[in-house]
Write an enzyme that holds these catalytic residues in place. Structure first.
Site: not given
Lengths: 182, 166
Positions: B97, B139-140, B143
Site C-alpha cells: 500500500c 483494499h480500497e 481505507h
C-alpha cells in the site's frame, strides 16, 4: 532423548544457520521449533532441539564453541526438562486471536498492550514488531497472535486491549482467528 | 485536477471512517480527478482511496489494466459510496500500500465480488469483479473504513519488511 533450548546472537553474516545446524546434526540433535530472524543487521537464533542421551546442555555449548568463535556469536544452551509438549500454549478454554497495532512510535506501546492482554487473562503466542517510516516520523507496527479467554470474556478482553491502545493514540485491530475447516 | 500527496501512517485520516459523498457535485468530480491523476502518477499503483489523499469521503479509484494477476478488468473506474453486495471464495495473497510504504502483508480477501456505488455520471454502477481486481476493490473500501492491510493480516509472520534495514 532430552530437550534443550539454544539461543545465538551476533552480527549477521552468511553461514550462521548452516554452521549452527551442522553442529547439531553432527551430535544427532533434532531441530524442533525454531525462530531465526535478522534484527537490524543482527541475526538471532532461538531453537528447541531434541538431543540424544549424553548430549547435555554443557556438551552442546562446548561443541558450539568453534562456531561461536568463528562468527562472534553469543550462544547459550539450557535444558528444557520441564517443558510442556510441543504445540502452542493454548488452554482448552482459550481461543486464538490476532492483534495489529500501528501508530506514531512512542515509548510504552508493547508494554501497554501486553499489560492489558495479561490483565485480561490473555497470553502471547507470537509477537513481531517493525519500526518503519521516515526519519523524524517513525511508525511502530506490532502484530501478535494471542490467546484470550473463550466466549464473551474474550470480547471483553479485546475491548480492554483496544482501550489501552487508544490511550496511546495508536490504532489497534483485535479479531478472533477464524479457521475454516475444509 | 492534480496529483496530490499520498498520506502515510500514522496520519489520522487513514484511521478514520470516511463520510458518504452523497450527490455527485463539482467537489466530488474534482476528487475523482485527483484520485485518477494521483494513481497514474505512480506506475505501480492500481488503486487509491480518498482518505489516502487526505479527503475523508467514501470514494476510490481502481485500474488493474495490464496487471498480470488481473482476470476481470473494468479499466479505470471511480466509485462513490461503494457497498459490497456479495463476496465469495477468499484467498490469501501478499499486498502492499502506498500509505504503508515500508511493509507488505499476507491478507485473505474474497476473489469474487459484486460491488455497487455511484459512478462519476451520478448513475448507479454495479460491478462483478474477481481475482486481483476484487482484491484491489476490497483494499480500497477498507481505507474508507479506516483500515489498512495491517489490520487484516493473519498474524506476526504475515507482515514483511520491504527493506532489510533502516
Amino acid at each position: 532423548m532430552g530437550r534443550l533450548w539454544l539461543s545465538a546472537l551476533g552480527a549477521d553474516r552468511p553461514g550462521i544457520v548452516a554452521a549452527v545446524s551442522g553442529v547439531l546434526a553432527d551430535l544427532g540433535c533434532n531441530l524442533e521449533d525454531s525462530t531465526m530472524t535478522n534484527l537490524q543487521g543482527h541475526f538471532a537464533v532461538l531453537l528447541v532441539v531434541s538431543a540424544p542421551d549424553g548430549v547435555t546442555a554443557g556438551a552442546l555449548e562446548d561443541a558450539l564453541d568453534p562456531v561461536a568463535g568463528l562468527f562472534e556469536l553469543v550462544v547459550a544452551v539450557r535444558p528444557l526438562d520441564d517443558a510442556p509438549p510441543p504445540g502452542e500454549p493454548v488452554g482448552p478454554r482459550d481461543e486464538p486471536w490476532t492483534i495489529a497495532v500501528h501508530g506514531a512510535d512512542r515509548t510504552g506501546i508493547v508494554r501497554t498492550v501486553t499489560s492489558a492482554l495479561a490483565d485480561a487473562g490473555g497470553n502471547v503466542v507470537d509477537l513481531s514488531t517493525h519500526l518503519v517510516g521516515e526519519e523524524g516520523a517513525p511508525v511502530y507496527v506490532m502484530t501478535l497472535r494471542v490467546t484470550l479467554p473463550a466466549g464473551t470474556a474474550g470480547d471483553t478482553a479485546a475491548g480492554r486491549i483496544r482501550e489501552a491502545a487508544a490511550s496511546l493514540d495508536v490504532h489497534c485491530s483485535v479479531h478472533r482467528d477464524e479457521v475454516d475447516l475444509l | 485536477m492534480s496529483v496530490r500527496a499520498v498520506l502515510t501512517l500514522p496520519h489520522p485520516v487513514l484511521m478514520a471512517t470516511a463520510a458518504p459523498v452523497g450527490d455527485i457535485d463539482a467537489d466530488a468530480l474534482a476528487l475523482a480527478g485527483d484520485l485518477v491523476d494521483t494513481m497514474r502518477a505512480s506506475p505501480a499503483c492500481v488503486g487509491l482511496a480518498a482518505p489516502q489523499i487526505g479527503v475523508a469521503r467514501r470514494a476510490f479509484v481502481v485500474d488493474v489494466t495490464g496487471h498480470a494477476k488481473a482476470v476481470s478488468c473494468h479499466g479505470t473506474f471511480v466509485l462513490f459510496d461503494p457497498v459490497v453486495v456479495s463476496a465469495h471464495d477468499p484467498a490469501a495473497a501478499r499486498e502492499g500500500c502506498m500509505s504503508v510504504p515500508d511493509l507488505t502483508g499476507e491478507v485473505a480477501r474474497a476473489t469474487r465480488l459484486t460491488v455497487t456505488g455511484l459512478g462519476i455520471d451520478g448513475d448507479r454502477r454495479t460491478l462483478s469483479v474477481d481475482a486481483f481486481e476484487a482484491r484491489a476493490v476490497l483494499h480500497e473500501i477498507d481505507h474508507l473504513d479506516g483500515l489498512v492491510f495491517l489490520d487484516r493480516v493473519a498474524g506476526p509472520h504475515a507482515v514483511f519488511a520491504r527493506k532489510t534495514y533502516r
